[in-house]
Design an enzyme around this catalytic site. Structure first.
Site, short mmCIF file in Angstrom:
data_model
loop_
_atom_site.label_atom_id
_atom_site.label_comp_id
_atom_site.label_asym_id
_atom_site.label_seq_id
_atom_site.Cartn_x
_atom_site.Cartn_y
_atom_site.Cartn_z
N GLY A 1 -5.07 8.36 3.33
CA GLY A 1 -4.47 7.02 3.39
C GLY A 1 -4.95 6.29 4.65
N THR B 1 -2.95 9.32 11.21
CA THR B 1 -1.99 9.28 10.11
C THR B 1 -0.70 8.63 10.60
OG1 THR B 1 -0.52 10.51 8.65
CG2 THR B 1 -1.33 11.71 10.55
N ILE B 2 -0.15 7.78 9.75
CA ILE B 2 1.15 7.20 10.12
C ILE B 2 2.22 8.29 10.12
CG2 ILE B 2 0.60 4.90 9.24
CD1 ILE B 2 2.58 5.56 6.87
N ASP B 3 1.97 9.40 9.41
CA ASP B 3 3.00 10.45 9.27
C ASP B 3 3.22 11.24 10.57
OD1 ASP B 3 2.90 9.65 6.63
OD2 ASP B 3 1.75 11.38 5.95
N ARG C 1 27.92 -3.93 3.17
CA ARG C 1 27.30 -2.94 2.27
C ARG C 1 26.74 -1.76 3.05
NH1 ARG C 1 23.86 -7.45 -1.06
NH2 ARG C 1 25.35 -7.74 -2.75
N GLU D 1 10.85 9.80 2.78
CA GLU D 1 10.54 9.99 1.35
C GLU D 1 10.59 11.46 0.92
OE1 GLU D 1 6.56 8.49 0.68
OE2 GLU D 1 5.67 9.90 2.09
N GLN E 1 4.30 -0.38 5.64
CA GLN E 1 4.24 0.43 6.87
C GLN E 1 2.81 0.70 7.35
OE1 GLN E 1 7.34 3.94 6.44
NE2 GLN E 1 6.93 2.93 4.51
N ARG E 2 1.87 0.64 6.41
CA ARG E 2 0.49 0.98 6.77
C ARG E 2 -0.38 -0.24 6.97
NH1 ARG E 2 -0.77 5.44 2.46
NH2 ARG E 2 -2.38 3.97 1.88
O1 F6P Z 1 -0.15 10.17 4.45
C1 F6P Z 1 0.12 8.83 4.60
C2 F6P Z 1 0.98 8.31 3.48
O2 F6P Z 1 1.25 6.94 3.74
C3 F6P Z 1 2.27 9.07 3.23
O3 F6P Z 1 3.28 8.76 4.16
C4 F6P Z 1 2.57 8.67 1.80
O4 F6P Z 1 3.34 9.63 1.13
C5 F6P Z 1 1.20 8.57 1.20
O5 F6P Z 1 0.29 8.37 2.25
C6 F6P Z 1 1.08 7.44 0.20
O6 F6P Z 1 -0.19 7.51 -0.34
P1 F6P Z 1 -0.81 6.41 -1.31
O7 F6P Z 1 -1.33 5.30 -0.44
O8 F6P Z 1 -1.88 7.13 -2.04
O9 F6P Z 1 0.28 5.92 -2.21
#
Ligand code: F6P
Length: 346
Positions: free
Chosen positions: A10, A130-132, A167, A226, A278-279
């Site tokens: 990603g 990686t954002i993770d 809420r 997630e 987020q990305r």
């Molecule tokens: O590894 C980065 C990430 O953004 C994860 O956080 C997410 O689960 C995944 O990639 C989403 O991937 P895609 O862009 O293929 O939907």
């Protein structure tokens, strides 16, 4: 020295800055020739190549996405763990391009591939992104800070609408099997609970936290990663299909939790899935600096013949770590980081 640069997995804010850092150092300072493969290994297989020089990377550091494109296309056929992996086609292609080695910009899946290539004697240097933030071998990976900032802003916004309607608001963030984005954004945004993949909790516990916030006149804000699983569940909520690395696509846990929380608490509940926002977009200054430094360090490592290494952040320094020791390992949120905040949930 002729180096092939490619991105896999990603995208992650800061990838352009990393390429720029590597090219300015590699081409202008060390005299390398650098080529970029478009869309990761697809470009390598299909001869889709661009020349990387100062002109090619002009002005790209502030830009989100990545100018080379990225994909989850595999570099070779055959199973990742196979000790008899046949890389003859791969090597033939590499010599067609007259490559001395690769700079691989990627996350966990990509650095696993980098480790396999290195273990078969292919010259590779890894640049972690990686954002993770789930890569062993680096304290932080570029992209993470940007993702956390975007998720924090989403929390700030959800709070005002949540408070207006009394809420419970649930925000789902990315991160796959690591809860770093949820933990950091939750802390920054003052969330009332953070649900992380590393630590399952029961629905009754989540409902109790939401209730206690409600009872003191506030609207609760819950951040869920997630990959989170409720106690008793053996797999995370997934969407249809697999990603390019053959892994289930995660997502949807907030939508699954919202009706359950509403049913258990009687409090109106809404789910927001932040997703790829987020990305996307402009990387933070922190990510640009980290990415640039990482690219520079990777180019220096190549000059020194430090192949089979990953350029990771340790403290304030970029240090080269053996891919062997770090590739394919998952860096999750440790118990002490979770405990630090859990006592204040609710
Ligand atoms: O590894 C980065 C990430 O953004 C994860 O956080 C997410 O689960 C995944 O990639 C989403 O991937 P895609 O862009 O293929 O939907």
């Amino acid at each position: 020295m002729r180096i092939g640069v490619l991105c896999s997995g990603g995208d992650s804010p800061g990838m352009n800055a990393a390429i720029r850092g590597a090219v300015l150092r590699g081409v202008d300072v060390h005299g390398f020739e650098m080529i970029g493969f478009m869309d990761g290994w697809r470009g390598f297989h299909e001869n889709d190549v661009v020349q990387l020089d100062r002109r090619a990377v002009r002005g790209i550091a502030p830009l989100g996405g990545v100018m080379l494109g990225t994909s989850r296309v595999a570099p070779f056929t055959g199973k990742f763990g196979d000790p008899n992996l046949d890389l003859s086609d791969f090597r033939a292609r590499m010599s067609d391009y007259e490559l001395d080695g690769f700079m691989l910009i990627g996350g966990n899946g990509t650095q696993t591939v980098a480790g396999i290539l290195a273990s078969h004697g292919v010259n590779v240097v890894g640049v972690p992104k990686t954002i993770d933030n789930d890569l062993v071998g680096t304290d932080y990976s570029f992209g993470f800070d940007t993702a956390v900032s975007i998720a924090t802003e989403a929390i700030d916004r959800l709070r005002t609408t949540g408070e207006s309607h009394r809420r419970c608001m649930i925000l789902e963030v990315m991160g796959r099997d690591a809860g770093w984005i949820a933990l950091h954004a939750g802390m920054a945004g003052g969330a009332h609970a953070m649900l992380l993949p590393e630590f399952s909790v029961s629905l009754a516990q989540v409902a109790e936290w939401v209730h206690s916030v409600h009872n003191r006149g506030r609207a609760s804000l819950v951040v869920v990663a997630e990959g989170f699983k409720l106690q008793g569940e053996d797999q995370a909520v997934t969407r249809e299909g697999l990603d390019g690395f053959g892994r289930p696509r995660l997502g949807g846990v907030a939508e699954a939790l919202a009706p359950l929380i509403e049913e258990h608490t009687g409090i109106e509940t809404r789910a927001t899935v932040l997703g790829h926002v987020q990305r996307g977009g402009t990387p933070t200054a922190f990510d640009r600096v980290l990415a640039t430094r990482t690219g520079i360090a990777a180019a220096d490592a190549i000059l020194q013949g430090q192949w089979g290494m990953l350029a990771g952040l340790r403290g304030d320094r970029i240090e080269m770590r053996e891919l062997d020791a770090v590739a394919g390992k998952l860096k999750q949120v440790p118990a002490e980081r979770y405990e630090e905040v859990r006592l204040s949930f609710g």
